[in-house]
Design an enzyme around this catalytic site. Structure first.
Site, mmCIF file in Angstrom:
data_model
loop_
_atom_site.group_PDB
_atom_site.id
_atom_site.type_symbol
_atom_site.label_atom_id
_atom_site.label_comp_id
_atom_site.label_asym_id
_atom_site.label_seq_id
_atom_site.Cartn_x
_atom_site.Cartn_y
_atom_site.Cartn_z
ATOM 1 N N GLY A 167 1.047 1.926 6.039
ATOM 2 C CA GLY A 167 0.565 1.231 4.853
ATOM 3 C C GLY A 167 -1.032 0.345 4.697
ATOM 4 O O GLY A 167 -1.489 -0.437 4.328
ATOM 5 N N TYR A 193 6.916 -12.440 6.394
ATOM 6 C CA TYR A 193 7.137 -13.749 5.401
ATOM 7 C C TYR A 193 8.028 -14.441 5.697
ATOM 8 O O TYR A 193 8.753 -14.593 5.784
ATOM 9 C CB TYR A 193 6.222 -14.124 4.320
ATOM 10 C CG TYR A 193 5.963 -14.774 3.242
ATOM 11 C CD1 TYR A 193 5.112 -15.480 3.906
ATOM 12 C CD2 TYR A 193 6.754 -15.574 1.930
ATOM 13 C CE1 TYR A 193 4.413 -16.976 2.882
ATOM 14 C CE2 TYR A 193 5.978 -16.891 1.913
ATOM 15 C CZ TYR A 193 5.169 -17.087 2.865
ATOM 16 O OH TYR A 193 4.846 -18.628 1.591
ATOM 17 N N TYR A 228 13.209 -16.535 -1.335
ATOM 18 C CA TYR A 228 12.452 -15.292 -0.251
ATOM 19 C C TYR A 228 13.238 -14.812 0.885
ATOM 20 O O TYR A 228 13.989 -14.514 1.032
ATOM 21 C CB TYR A 228 10.936 -15.487 -0.562
ATOM 22 C CG TYR A 228 10.013 -14.145 0.959
ATOM 23 C CD1 TYR A 228 9.037 -13.392 0.136
ATOM 24 C CD2 TYR A 228 10.600 -13.602 1.450
ATOM 25 C CE1 TYR A 228 8.308 -11.992 0.256
ATOM 26 C CE2 TYR A 228 10.223 -12.501 2.606
ATOM 27 C CZ TYR A 228 8.178 -11.880 1.629
ATOM 28 O OH TYR A 228 7.586 -10.932 2.345
ATOM 29 N N LEU A 254 3.876 -1.381 5.393
ATOM 30 C CA LEU A 254 4.520 -0.752 3.931
ATOM 31 C C LEU A 254 5.295 -1.853 3.522
ATOM 32 O O LEU A 254 5.554 -2.885 2.951
ATOM 33 C CB LEU A 254 5.141 0.281 4.575
ATOM 34 C CG LEU A 254 5.838 1.619 4.650
ATOM 35 C CD1 LEU A 254 6.763 2.030 4.675
ATOM 36 C CD2 LEU A 254 3.958 2.185 3.878
ATOM 37 N N ALA A 255 4.893 -1.907 1.798
ATOM 38 C CA ALA A 255 4.688 -2.795 0.901
ATOM 39 C C ALA A 255 5.908 -1.674 -0.201
ATOM 40 O O ALA A 255 4.959 -0.880 -0.257
ATOM 41 C CB ALA A 255 4.346 -4.124 0.642
ATOM 42 N N ASP A 295 4.143 10.314 1.475
ATOM 43 C CA ASP A 295 5.208 9.385 0.986
ATOM 44 C C ASP A 295 5.865 8.627 2.924
ATOM 45 O O ASP A 295 6.506 9.914 3.958
ATOM 46 C CB ASP A 295 6.284 9.807 0.875
ATOM 47 C CG ASP A 295 7.757 8.824 0.857
ATOM 48 O OD1 ASP A 295 7.586 7.776 1.388
ATOM 49 O OD2 ASP A 295 9.086 9.458 0.429
ATOM 50 N N ALA A 296 5.330 7.543 3.344
ATOM 51 C CA ALA A 296 5.181 7.640 4.579
ATOM 52 C C ALA A 296 6.840 7.399 5.100
ATOM 53 O O ALA A 296 7.508 7.601 6.396
ATOM 54 C CB ALA A 296 5.087 5.921 5.312
ATOM 55 N N LYS A 310 13.726 -8.972 6.118
ATOM 56 C CA LYS A 310 12.823 -9.308 7.422
ATOM 57 C C LYS A 310 13.338 -9.323 8.104
ATOM 58 O O LYS A 310 12.595 -9.542 9.730
ATOM 59 C CB LYS A 310 11.364 -10.625 5.823
ATOM 60 C CG LYS A 310 11.223 -10.237 5.185
ATOM 61 C CD LYS A 310 9.925 -9.478 5.774
ATOM 62 C CE LYS A 310 8.963 -8.660 4.957
ATOM 63 N NZ LYS A 310 7.395 -7.288 5.088
ATOM 64 N N VAL A 335 -2.478 -12.830 -2.368
ATOM 65 C CA VAL A 335 -2.661 -12.442 -3.879
ATOM 66 C C VAL A 335 -2.088 -10.774 -3.502
ATOM 67 O O VAL A 335 -3.358 -10.768 -2.969
ATOM 68 C CB VAL A 335 -3.172 -12.879 -4.789
ATOM 69 C CG1 VAL A 335 -3.040 -12.490 -5.985
ATOM 70 C CG2 VAL A 335 -3.128 -14.109 -5.525
HETATM 71 P P1 NAD Z 1 0.364 -4.398 -0.743
HETATM 72 O O1 NAD Z 1 1.049 -4.006 -2.137
HETATM 73 O O2 NAD Z 1 -1.221 -4.687 -0.910
HETATM 74 O O3 NAD Z 1 0.237 -2.337 0.167
HETATM 75 C C1 NAD Z 1 1.587 -2.015 -0.353
HETATM 76 C C2 NAD Z 1 0.597 -0.553 1.278
HETATM 77 O O4 NAD Z 1 1.818 0.123 1.222
HETATM 78 C C3 NAD Z 1 0.042 0.351 0.152
HETATM 79 O O5 NAD Z 1 -1.659 0.683 1.022
HETATM 80 C C4 NAD Z 1 0.541 1.160 -0.355
HETATM 81 O O6 NAD Z 1 0.078 2.441 -0.434
HETATM 82 C C5 NAD Z 1 1.333 1.318 0.962
HETATM 83 N N1 NAD Z 1 2.755 2.471 0.417
HETATM 84 C C6 NAD Z 1 3.784 1.498 -0.303
HETATM 85 N N2 NAD Z 1 4.908 3.147 -0.304
HETATM 86 C C7 NAD Z 1 4.487 3.294 0.008
HETATM 87 C C8 NAD Z 1 4.909 4.796 0.859
HETATM 88 N N3 NAD Z 1 6.067 5.449 0.448
HETATM 89 N N4 NAD Z 1 4.454 5.327 1.539
HETATM 90 C C9 NAD Z 1 3.309 5.545 2.772
HETATM 91 N N5 NAD Z 1 2.581 4.199 2.175
HETATM 92 C C10 NAD Z 1 2.788 3.131 1.466
HETATM 93 O O7 NAD Z 1 1.221 -4.693 0.891
HETATM 94 P P2 NAD Z 1 0.495 -6.321 1.413
HETATM 95 O O8 NAD Z 1 1.040 -7.686 0.238
HETATM 96 O O9 NAD Z 1 0.033 -5.855 2.330
HETATM 97 O O10 NAD Z 1 2.311 -6.233 2.330
HETATM 98 C C11 NAD Z 1 2.169 -5.890 3.629
HETATM 99 C C12 NAD Z 1 2.718 -6.524 4.297
HETATM 100 O O11 NAD Z 1 2.927 -7.168 4.652
HETATM 101 C C13 NAD Z 1 4.920 -6.095 4.066
HETATM 102 O O12 NAD Z 1 5.760 -5.980 4.786
HETATM 103 C C14 NAD Z 1 4.860 -7.902 3.203
HETATM 104 O O13 NAD Z 1 5.709 -7.896 3.195
HETATM 105 C C15 NAD Z 1 3.906 -8.927 4.455
HETATM 106 N N6 NAD Z 1 3.454 -9.746 4.384
HETATM 107 C C16 NAD Z 1 2.818 -10.089 3.035
HETATM 108 C C17 NAD Z 1 2.520 -11.449 2.041
HETATM 109 C C18 NAD Z 1 2.102 -11.364 0.912
HETATM 110 O O14 NAD Z 1 1.922 -12.759 0.733
HETATM 111 N N7 NAD Z 1 1.137 -10.210 0.463
HETATM 112 C C19 NAD Z 1 2.422 -12.740 3.129
HETATM 113 C C20 NAD Z 1 3.120 -11.883 4.022
HETATM 114 C C21 NAD Z 1 3.974 -10.505 4.283
#
Ligand code: NAD
Length: 385
Positions: free
Chosen positions: A47, A222, A232, A138-139, A110-111, A241, A271
């Site tokens: 990801g 989170y 959440y 991954l998200a 696809d991871a 989570k 964001v």
């Molecule tokens: P994001 O959407 O910015 O990035 C997601 C990444 O996952 C991308 O690089 C995308 O290419 C990759 N991805 C998605 N589906 C995929 C697949 N099938 N195969 C390979 N790659 C794939 O997301 P983010 O907000 O950085 O979230 C990342 C993690 O951090 C998540 O677990 C999220 O819950 C956690 N998180 C996010 C926040 C927030 O506020 N954004 C806060 C705390 C934790």
């Protein structure tokens, strides 16, 4: 082609190549200016193209001098359609890494699939031997297993939940009710965003002897304040989570003979493409930005990930709370910050939302995700997409 933003709901369907490159460079420059640590050295980021995963990769490469292999699921440009911003970010990162003498390769696939895991492991074996860190960031909205497609949902569990929200497209403050997820939807959300696939990655790496003795792995979570809990922490995503957290304990126990340790890092609300899809949370984030910027404690993904690599996980013993979680949300959850957020949340209405929330800051970050609004970029210029 002149590339302009095309926003539909909480997604922008275009991305600016030069803007994405400039945004990646900004993150790299931030890390270059900070003190360095010696470890980790060979990092797999699942990801890796956006948000926290991209920032993790940049922090590992530029703060620790690590070789990085990224896994992303992004679309290249075709016809008059731009590539996704993750695709441009990754091209830019690889370009800068090459100039700076850092190994960086990326698998676009696809991871969740066995094929992708196999391809990544072959690359690790041939180029790096083994990895000493695995970041699982991954998200994803869905996961395909055989013929079944599991879709994650952002709903409550148990009761419906009503609270304020703001429609960021027209700045209309209203109430929204989030309906509870069915058991089937919760199970699917856990399948997509829980720890099953994280564990499968570690199992596959271990079986192929592609992970070092004493390696560490981290996945992101989170928690947030009470106003977001029904949505959440206690919602369908929260169940996933919780599963992720249980998986961290399971991986550590399963591989205790190999010294592999799995951690959850609880990160700050920011964001990103994924967080903008969650109801209520964007309004919370806008208020949080207002409060933390005024206090001088606001951080973006790169500041958070730099702190993870250099203060919380490496450079000294891993720092965790009493439950064993790394807390990068420490500044967000400080009492004075949350007290002010709650006060602003309660008082926010259609008449005063501009004073109560940093909506400009929200939008700035949103557009920046797609390479728009970045200083020094000529958006009138013709660009090769
Ligand atoms: P994001 O959407 O910015 O990035 C997601 C990444 O996952 C991308 O690089 C995308 O290419 C990759 N991805 C998605 N589906 C995929 C697949 N099938 N195969 C390979 N790659 C794939 O997301 P983010 O907000 O950085 O979230 C990342 C993690 O951090 C998540 O677990 C999220 O819950 C956690 N998180 C996010 C926040 C927030 O506020 N954004 C806060 C705390 C934790």
């Amino acid at each position: 082609m002149i590339v302009t933003p095309k926003v539909r709901g909480f997604i922008c369907t275009t991305a600016h190549p030069t803007g994405c490159e400039a945004a990646v460079k900004k993150q790299i420059d931030y890390v270059k200016a900070q003190p360095k640590t010696a470890e980790p050295k060979k990092v797999l980021v699942v990801g890796s193209s956006m948000g926290y995963g991209l920032a993790s990769r940049i922090a590992a490469a530029y703060s620790c001098g690590a070789a990085t292999i990224g896994v992303m699921f992004d679309r290249p440009a075709s016809g008059n359609k731009t590539a996704t911003s993750g695709w441009y970010n990754t091209k830019a990162f690889e370009k800068f890494a090459a100039v700076d003498g850092l190994y960086a390769k990326t698998i676009n696939g696809d991871a969740y699939s066995d094929e992708c895991k196999k391809e990544v492991i072959e690359l690790i074996k041939s180029d790096l031997g083994k990895v000493d860190m695995v970041v699982y960031s991954l998200a994803a909205p869905r996961r395909t297993v055989g013929d079944t497609v599991y879709s994650s949902v952002l709903k409550t569990t148990g009761e419906p939940y009503t609270n304020k929200t703001i429609d960021l497209r027209n700045n209309c403050v209203s109430e929204i009710t989030i309906e509870p997820a069915t058991e089937e939807e919760i199970t699917a959300t856990v399948k997509v965003m829980g720890g099953e696939d994280w564990e499968a990655w570690i199992d596959a790496l271990k079986a192929a002897d592609a992970i070092e003795y004493n390696a560490v792995t981290v996945a992101y979570s989170y928690i947030g304040p009470k106003i977001t809990h029904p949505m959440y922490f206690e919602g369908s995503i929260g169940r996933a989570k919780a599963h992720l957290f249980e998986t961290s304990k399971k991986i550590t126990e399963k591989y205790s003979d190999s010294g592999i340790k799995a951690y959850i890092s609880v990160n700050k609300a920011l964001v990103t493409q994924s967080s903008s899809a969650i109801p209520i949370v964007p309004l919370y984030i806008s208020i949080l930005y207002k409060v933390m910027k005024a206090k001088g404690s606001h951080e973006g993904c790169i500041e958070q990930m730099y702190r993870l690599f250099n203060r919380k996980m490496y450079g000294s013993a891993v720092q965790t709370d009493e439950n064993g979680m790394i807390r990068l949300d420490d500044l967000e959850m400080q009492k004075d910050v949350q007290d002010e957020v709650t006060e602003l949340w309660n008082k926010l209405s259609q008449d005063n939302f501009k004073e109560c929330a940093d909506l400009d800051g929200y939008w700035e970050d949103f557009y920046a995700l797609f390479g728009f609004g970045i200083d020094g970029v000529d958006y009138e210029a013709d660009v090769e997409v």
